[in-house]
Design a protein around this motif. Structure first.
Motif, PDB file in Angstrom:
ATOM      1  N   UNK A 243     -40.972  39.083  -4.927  1.00 25.84           N
ATOM      2  CA  UNK A 243     -41.626  38.149  -4.010  1.00 25.84           C
ATOM      3  C   UNK A 243     -41.498  36.739  -4.557  1.00 25.84           C
ATOM      4  N   UNK A 244     -41.699  35.765  -3.678  1.00 26.62           N
ATOM      5  CA  UNK A 244     -41.632  34.367  -4.088  1.00 26.62           C
ATOM      6  C   UNK A 244     -43.041  33.840  -4.281  1.00 26.62           C
ATOM      7  N   UNK A 245     -43.263  33.162  -5.404  1.00 29.29           N
ATOM      8  CA  UNK A 245     -44.591  32.659  -5.715  1.00 29.29           C
ATOM      9  C   UNK A 245     -44.521  31.150  -5.907  1.00 29.29           C
ATOM     10  N   UNK A 246     -45.459  30.458  -5.293  1.00 33.69           N
ATOM     11  CA  UNK A 246     -45.543  28.998  -5.344  1.00 33.69           C
ATOM     12  C   UNK A 246     -46.820  28.642  -6.104  1.00 33.69           C
ATOM     13  N   UNK A 247     -46.686  28.274  -7.390  1.00 34.20           N
ATOM     14  CA  UNK A 247     -47.833  27.986  -8.239  1.00 34.20           C
ATOM     15  C   UNK A 247     -48.063  26.480  -8.276  1.00 34.20           C
ATOM     16  N   UNK A 248     -49.270  26.065  -7.901  1.00 37.56           N
ATOM     17  CA  UNK A 248     -49.604  24.645  -7.849  1.00 37.56           C
ATOM     18  C   UNK A 248     -50.773  24.334  -8.778  1.00 37.56           C
ATOM     19  N   UNK A 249     -50.734  23.136  -9.354  1.00 37.32           N
ATOM     20  CA  UNK A 249     -51.748  22.679 -10.313  1.00 37.32           C
ATOM     21  C   UNK A 249     -52.821  21.861  -9.600  1.00 37.32           C
ATOM     22  N   UNK A 250     -54.061  22.355  -9.627  1.00 37.92           N
ATOM     23  CA  UNK A 250     -55.164  21.643  -9.004  1.00 37.92           C
ATOM     24  C   UNK A 250     -55.677  20.471  -9.798  1.00 37.92           C
TER      25      UNK A 250
END
Length: 317
Positions: free
Chosen positions: A61-68
């Motif tokens: 799967x494709x995962x989009x990790x973003x920094x809050x």
């Protein structure tokens, strides 16, 4: 039990029938999972992120990790962005459990499954489950470590995490709960270090200066940044104060072996990241029944020097 969880099953069912999970990800042949972590600069998020990525590779799967970036407004915007992008599921670790609720409601309205990891989501929004430690129990474990390392009438100080985060609030609740159940113990000081090494060192120095030998038995730190204060205490000859810290970094493990830290509450962030991603994929695939609800608590253990060999390398940061 969270009352909104029961309602979520119906929401997810409607979403599956109306096209939830049929967003950009499926158009490209792979599920798209959005992950918002409140501050990826925190060392503990390294193994968590690694666990998420490893599980994503395993599952294809494709995962989009973003920094809050420790900014509640930015965190809400990132979740809203995931909703606009029609992610198939969203995993959230928010710095403020309540502030993220309106953004999660938008995901609920779009029939996108939402899960919490390491830090929970506040009441008023629907999330399928929470993957992480029971932080109240975590706090109790820390306080038990202080009691076992000292004496029944121990005087303890607490270095708090970032105020307002789920883990800080609940770990503090657990510490206070344990101390209240052991009337001989007393909390004589509390101060936040915001999960920061430099701040924890300064707080530790201040505590050791304020409380001379014989007036302070233990310092409990809710996070691994207590290692900085413990190292300073050892260099200053303050072996009378025992240090019990939350979470296990490489520095914490080294100081367990050296004896400058007495005990640590261990949880495996790598495993938690992989578990959260697995459950997100299950939910996005219509298998939400396979996901433990309302919580998927991870194991927590109180480790001393005798337990160092049990600590897996992939959990360290």
């Amino acid at each position: 039990m969270r009352p909104v969880v029961a309602a979520l099953a119906g929401v997810l069912t409607v979403g599956l029938l109306s096209g939830c999970g049929q967003g950009a990800g499926n158009a490209e042949g792979a599920l798209q999972i959005g992950v918002m972590l409140f501050n990826t600069d925190l060392p503990a998020y390294a193994p968590l992120t690694a666990g998420i990525k490893a599980k994503a590779d395993e599952l294809g799967v494709q995962v989009d990790i973003q920094n809050g970036q420790l900014d509640p407004a930015r965190q809400a915007q990132l979740v809203q962005q995931f909703v606009t992008q029609r992610k198939d599921a969203i995993v959230i670790s928010a710095s403020d459990a309540d502030a993220i609720v309106p953004a999660v409601r938008q995901a609920n309205a779009a029939n996108i499954p939402v899960l919490g990891v390491t830090n929970d989501i506040g009441d008023g929004a629907q999330r399928l489950t929470y993957v992480g430690s029971d932080n109240v129990a975590f706090g109790e474990i820390l306080a038990r470590g202080a009691l076992e390392a000292t004496r029944p009438d121990a005087k303890v100080a607490v270095i708090l995490g970032a105020l307002g985060t789920t883990s800080e609030r609940e770990r503090t609740e657990g510490i206070e709960k344990f101390v209240a159940a052991h009337p001989g113990m007393q909390i004589i000081a509390k101060q936040s270090a915001n999960w920061d090494n430099a701040q924890a060192l300064k707080v530790g120095q201040d505590l050791l200066s304020k409380y001379p030998p014989g007036t302070l038995d233990a310092i409990i730190c809710e996070g691994p940044e207590g290692a900085a204060a413990a190292k300073y205490a050892a260099s200053a000859g303050r072996t009378d104060v025992k240090f019990i810290v939350g979470d296990t970094s490489q520095d914490v493990m080294a100081q367990l072996e050296a004896g400058t830290i007495t005990a640590t509450a261990f949880q495996n962030f790598f495993d938690q990241g992989g578990t959260a991603l697995q459950y997100a994929v299950d939910a996005a695939s219509g298998k939400e029944g396979d996901v433990p609800q309302p919580d998927a608590y991870a194991p927590i253990d109180l480790y001393t020097v005798a337990d160092v060999a049990k600590i897996p390398a992939n959990s360290l940061f």
